[in-house]
Each structure stands twice: as C-alpha cells, then as structure tokens.
Design an enzyme around this catalytic site. Sequence first.
Site, short mmCIF file in Angstrom:
data_model
loop_
_atom_site.label_atom_id
_atom_site.label_comp_id
_atom_site.label_asym_id
_atom_site.label_seq_id
_atom_site.Cartn_x
_atom_site.Cartn_y
_atom_site.Cartn_z
CE1 TYR A 47 44.95 40.87 44.90
CE2 TYR A 47 43.95 39.36 46.49
CZ TYR A 47 44.98 40.19 46.12
OH TYR A 47 46.06 40.36 46.95
CB ALA A 48 36.02 39.31 42.39
N GLY A 51 32.33 41.82 38.86
CA GLY A 51 31.09 41.87 39.60
C GLY A 51 30.49 40.53 39.92
CD GLU A 115 32.22 40.64 33.80
OE1 GLU A 115 33.45 40.63 33.85
OE2 GLU A 115 31.50 40.20 34.70
CG ASP A 209 47.32 25.55 49.98
OD1 ASP A 209 48.42 25.01 49.78
OD2 ASP A 209 47.16 26.77 49.99
CG HIS A 230 40.34 37.31 32.66
ND1 HIS A 230 40.53 38.39 31.84
CD2 HIS A 230 39.18 37.56 33.34
CE1 HIS A 230 39.54 39.26 32.02
NE2 HIS A 230 38.71 38.77 32.93
CG HIS A 337 40.39 34.52 35.81
ND1 HIS A 337 40.83 35.57 36.58
CD2 HIS A 337 39.03 34.65 35.75
CE1 HIS A 337 39.78 36.29 36.97
NE2 HIS A 337 38.69 35.74 36.50
CG LEU A 378 32.37 37.32 43.32
CD1 LEU A 378 32.28 38.83 43.13
CD2 LEU A 378 33.20 37.00 44.56
C1 SIN Z 1 36.50 40.21 35.41
O1 SIN Z 1 36.20 41.22 36.04
O2 SIN Z 1 36.79 40.22 34.22
C2 SIN Z 1 36.54 38.92 36.14
C3 SIN Z 1 35.19 38.48 36.45
C4 SIN Z 1 35.14 37.00 36.62
O3 SIN Z 1 36.14 36.31 36.42
O4 SIN Z 1 34.07 36.50 36.92
#
Ligand code: SIN
Length: 527
Positions: A47-48, A51, A115, A209, A230, A337, A378
């Site tokens: 779902y990320a 990046g 970001e 879990d 988030h 988030h 990630l």
């Molecule tokens: C986002 O795309 O805003 C999430 C990226 C993240 O939480 O690292």
Amino acid sequence: MIPSVKTVDFLVIGGGVAGLRAAIELASKGSVLVLTKDKATESTTGYAQGGIAVALSDEDEVSIHYNDTINAGDGLCNKEAVQIMVEEGPEYILELMSWGAEFDKDGSKLSYTREGAHSRRRILHSRGDSTGKEIERALIKKARSYSTIERYDFAYTLDLLVKDNRCVGAVVLRGDQIIHVFAKSVLLATGGAGQLFSRTTNPMISTGDGLAIAYRAGAEVMDMEFIQFHPTTLYFPGAPQFLLSEAMRGEGAVLKNIQGQSFMNNYHKMAELAPRDAVTRAIVSEMVKTSAKHVLLDLTHLEKDFVKKRFPLIYTTCLQYNIDVTEEMVPVCPSAHYIMGGIKTNIHGETSIEGLFAAGEVACTGIHGSNRLASNSLLEGLVYGARTGKRAVAYASEISGHPDSSEFSMDSKLILTGADTDFDIDKKRSSLRQIMWNKVGIIRCEKSLTAARNWLSRQRHLIDSAFRDRRGFEFKNMLTVADIVTESAYSRKNSVGAHYRSDFKDKGADWQNHSLCRKDTSIVWVD
Ligand code: SIN
C-alpha cells in the site's frame, strides 16, 4: 485437537518488504517457511505510495539523509541504527534494482521526489504512486526463485513457542488445522497496528498480531506511545480511508482550510513540507477553528497531465468518488499510519528472547525516534530485513541443531473448541477503534487517556475468551496492543514527536527516555 508438526530451519512470519528480504537472505542457508495471514500480496508494503528514501542522487549525501532522519525523530532516534540504514541503504536499493525492481526515471536518470522534513529530493517511486507494489513484486519474484522458500498463505500465527526464554517456533492456524512449526530461529515481520484506530491508512490486516504474540511470549516492547498520524487521507462519505501521498505536497500541493485559506506557513517554516507530526497537528487546529471534519488539499494549480501521470492511482481512485483532483480541492483529514515503537531489537534484529528476531514496522530499532521521516520505512524494511536474516543465520549455526519438539506438549493450549464467545466481536472491535481514535489519538490528555484505560480495563477479561477464528484472535491481539499503547501514552507526561499531550505541551525533564514494557511488569523508562 492434536496439532500437526512441521520442522524447518527458519520461520519468517510476515510477507512484506522486511519478511521477504529476510527470507531471501536465509534461503541459501536452509529451508525457510514464510507465513502470511492473508494472501501473499496483502501486506502494508503493497500500500506504500510515496516511495523509498535513499541518498543516491547527485545532489544528496548519506550524512544529509542521516540529519533529516534524526531531526524528524525529534531527539529520540537510535543514531547508530540510523547511520546503518542511511549508509547501507544505497547498496540494498541497487541490489533490488538488479533483481528487477523498476523505479521511475526522468530520461535515463532515476527520478526523485520530496516529502515532509526531507531537505533533498531523495525519494524513489514506481509507477508514480505504487512504489510498495513494485518493491513487493520484485521481492516475491526473487523469493520464488529459491526452491528452499516455502509459503503458507492464509496461515495465522496464534502464539510463539518459547521455553526458558528461547523461541523455537510458532503455533499456526491454517484453515481449521493447528500446526506447531519448529525452527532454529523465528523472525517476526508482521507490520503495524493501524487498525487499532477507527481512522487509518492501514489495510485490514494491520492488527498488531506480531506485537501481541511477542509481548505474550515475554519480549520487551519499546516506545509504543509513538503513533504516526498521516496528515492526508481522503475524507469523503462512502469512500475508503485512502491515502493521499505526502509526495503530492512534495510536488507542490497546498493545504487549505474549508474557507479556502492556506495555513501551513502559520505553523511551520517548512510549511507543507514540515515534519508529519507538525502538519497533522496544524490540520487538527484548522479543523477545530473552522468547525470542520476535514481540510482541503489543493493541486488544481499543477499541470493536469503531470498530476495524472505522477499520481495515477490517486487520480483514478478519487475519480471513482467523483473527485477530479486536477479540477477540485480534495477533502482530507489525518489518520493513524505507522507505529514507531515495537518489539525492541538491537541493530541485528535480535529481541530480548533468544532465537526470536524482528524486522520492519513490528520492530523498534529506534530508527524512527518519536516521528518517522517519510518514506524511511521501506528502506528500513529492506536494510534491516537483510541484516536480521544474516544474524538469524549466524544464530542457527551456533545452536545445536533443531529444537526438541517433544518438549512441547502436543495438546495445544490454543484449542479451537470451548465455549463460544458470548459477545459480538465486530461490535467490540469497532468500539475499541473508536475509543483509541477519540481518546488515544492525535491529541491526548490525562482525561482522555484515563477514559481509554477504564474502558480497556473493563474489556481485559475478554482476552481469555475461547476465540475460534482469525477475526477473534485479531481482536484479542488488538486489545493487548491497545492496552500497551494507552499505558505508554498515559505514562509519558510530556510532548515529543508524534506523542502530543495537551496537558503536558512541552518536553519537560527526562523526555529522552524510552518507555519499555514487558508482560506482567509495569512500564520502565530507559536511556
Ligand atoms: C506517503 O506516500 O505519504 C506515505 C509515505 C510514508 O509513510 O512513508
């Protein structure tokens, strides 16, 4: 019920970036079983959007990525763990690309976005806003190339098999069968716990879990009060709580209140690109000021074709709800988030239980401090998945062969028979999520936390119910983790990073200590 027995060299629980990268590391050293509680591709990794951050561009340096991570973490990062991640990150990304992962390019060069709290454009992305899916695709493909890796999908881990503080396997529910899986080492990579909150970007599987089963087994968990909210998820009647990537602000999107006024400059010098906790609280403040349940994200000044190409998933998803993000402002509000805390590990993924390792969101290496820098998760999963796999191999070679399964009673105490639960699990689950959102959410105080504690203590007896299926076991784990988060938030009487208390607005004394808890003991504070 008599459980069946399976023995492998390495057990990996969880199939996102950290679990898969660890499995690949383990695969050349023995048999590996990877368990996922849902289908193989269902993990938070997938779902990320935004990046994966890495200091690879010409204008970037590892030391700048390090500083940005430390600054976002607001004084609570484990500096050694951060240094390792930013330093080793580039080589693991290049390796991933050699396995077939494709990141977007500008001409022949990799394309980087920005970001919040990053001082450079350093975030790689795939197919615009489907970065996690691409990383997962490449890792699954690589993992499939090893005949030593076996997968059990829809296999739910009920508990760990631990004796004398040594983990030797796990009790797994697969269909209606209980399996005792024995292994030389067990690696938890089960992701986070966003489903504890009624508003979350996380998929349904994120019920904490791994945190709960490790805690029940006696592992130390750390920093559990630090939940990242988030700033921007879609807020629209009937629409899912869909993430609108921070990268949109990185490309120039502006936050406005419902009166159409932009506001971030009033709150932080980095405005839209302030650290995530600061943006989230600014949004809440504007929502209160304007008596609204959301604010607006404005991209309408950006070039339409660019937006469609750069954010195809977001563009098409919003269009399903008749919102054309190129033509109108999008209603957004914050959601839970990411959990910065987790099972305490060292820089090799070792936990406080021998033979038990953890990596990714379920672990707390301390990299994220009190507020994770966007798109570092990630990278952490990749680097620490590999490192933890390496250490699990070394551990397995030091111990004398496979654990003795006869030491564990074959009459599983986790029976699927017994009295039916006499309460409505779905209703309770929903109440739990509301309580956590309303009382242990973005802004906390003694009164709200006390209300949550009281509610949770009234539910505690339910943990011992005779649950029968995944949904029931998930609820039990959610109760456990909600309790730890709430107790940690209650005990931290200051505000730092993502943990904000309206009754203790400042950092105050001893704010740099970390909360540490373990089953049957109260929270202690450590350096
Ligand atoms: C986002 O795309 O805003 C999430 C990226 C993240 O939480 O690292």
